[in-house]
Design a protein around this motif. Structure first.
Motif, PDB file in Angstrom:
ATOM      1  N   THR A  13       0.305  -1.337  -0.133  1.00 30.57           N
ATOM      2  CA  THR A  13       0.185   0.310   0.085  1.00 30.57           C
ATOM      3  C   THR A  13       0.884   1.600  -0.056  1.00 30.57           C
ATOM      4  N   LEU A  14       0.127   2.475  -0.257  1.00 29.11           N
ATOM      5  CA  LEU A  14       1.466   3.790  -0.399  1.00 29.11           C
ATOM      6  C   LEU A  14       1.404   4.020   1.326  1.00 29.11           C
ATOM      7  N   ASP A  15       0.351   3.566   1.865  1.00 27.62           N
ATOM      8  CA  ASP A  15       1.429   3.774   3.861  1.00 27.62           C
ATOM      9  C   ASP A  15       2.202   3.166   3.860  1.00 27.62           C
ATOM     10  N   GLN A  16       2.539   1.790   2.837  1.00 27.12           N
ATOM     11  CA  GLN A  16       3.712   1.083   3.083  1.00 27.12           C
ATOM     12  C   GLN A  16       4.891   1.671   2.683  1.00 27.12           C
ATOM     13  N   HIS A  37      -7.316   8.941   2.282  1.00 31.35           N
ATOM     14  CA  HIS A  37      -6.976   8.251   3.076  1.00 31.35           C
ATOM     15  C   HIS A  37      -7.108   7.405   3.181  1.00 31.35           C
ATOM     16  N   ALA A  38      -7.938   6.250   2.189  1.00 29.71           N
ATOM     17  CA  ALA A  38      -9.086   5.347   2.032  1.00 29.71           C
ATOM     18  C   ALA A  38      -7.302   4.545   1.504  1.00 29.71           C
ATOM     19  N   LEU A  39      -7.570   5.196  -0.166  1.00 27.12           N
ATOM     20  CA  LEU A  39      -6.662   4.636  -0.978  1.00 27.12           C
ATOM     21  C   LEU A  39      -5.597   5.059  -0.571  1.00 27.12           C
ATOM     22  N   ARG A  40      -5.180   5.014   0.415  1.00 27.58           N
ATOM     23  CA  ARG A  40      -3.594   4.975   0.527  1.00 27.58           C
ATOM     24  C   ARG A  40      -3.555   3.748   1.249  1.00 27.58           C
ATOM     25  N   ARG A  41      -3.896   3.406   2.036  1.00 29.43           N
ATOM     26  CA  ARG A  41      -4.465   1.473   2.713  1.00 29.43           C
ATOM     27  C   ARG A  41      -4.663  -0.028   1.886  1.00 29.43           C
ATOM     28  N   VAL A  42      -4.898   0.822  -0.022  1.00 30.52           N
ATOM     29  CA  VAL A  42      -5.732  -0.854  -0.499  1.00 30.52           C
ATOM     30  C   VAL A  42      -4.211  -0.193  -1.701  1.00 30.52           C
TER      31      VAL A  42
END
Length: 147
Positions: A13-16, A37-42
């Motif tokens: 994910t982008l958060d990673q 914010h939600a898309l960063r966790r996909v």
């Protein structure tokens, strides 16, 4: 999973990939902020064209998102990601020059694609699109490593 897919980190994910993780948005956040914010966790491999258009337009993690967008655009340059034909392409060419400077080969490929678009197809794009595409091509052509 192909070698290219591993290089694009499609399982992450982008958060990673783009720390720090953003966490949850504020309670009063707009729909767009909540969506980003939600898309960063996909996982990147699960992001669709509309998701990529949103992330590119909002200039979120462009070193990871632009390669995915260009990969789609090379297959279908005037892809209707969400709003209209060519919306993903216009989002990509309007990404900041600093993002493209980090991805010169990818920018050159997109420049070649934009230069080859048939004029009638470009004419169907929204007002101002022709100028945006021309500006991107001029900028990309000015880079020493392009073409």
């Amino acid at each position: 999973m192909s070698r290219m897919d591993r290089l694009l980190h499609l399982d992450r994910t982008l958060d990673q990939l783009d720390p720090p993780a953003w966490g949850s948005p504020a309670a009063d956040a707009t729909h767009l902020v909540r969506k980003v914010h939600a898309l960063r966790r996909v996982p990147l491999g699960q992001l669709g064209p509309a998701d990529l258009r949103t992330l590119v337009s909002q200039q979120v993690a462009l070193p990871y998102v632009l390669p995915l967008a260009v990969r789609l655009l090379l297959e279908e340059p005037l892809l209707d990601a969400y709003f209209y034909e060519g919306d993903l392409l216009l989002a990509a060419v309007n990404a900041p020059a600093s993002a493209w400077a980090r991805l010169p080969d990818l920018g050159a490929r997109l420049c070649t694609l934009v230069s080859a678009l048939p004029e009638p197809a470009v004419a169907r794009l929204p007002t101002g699109a022709t100028e945006e595409l021309a500006r991107f091509v001029r900028w990309a052509d000015s880079l020493p490593s392009t073409r």
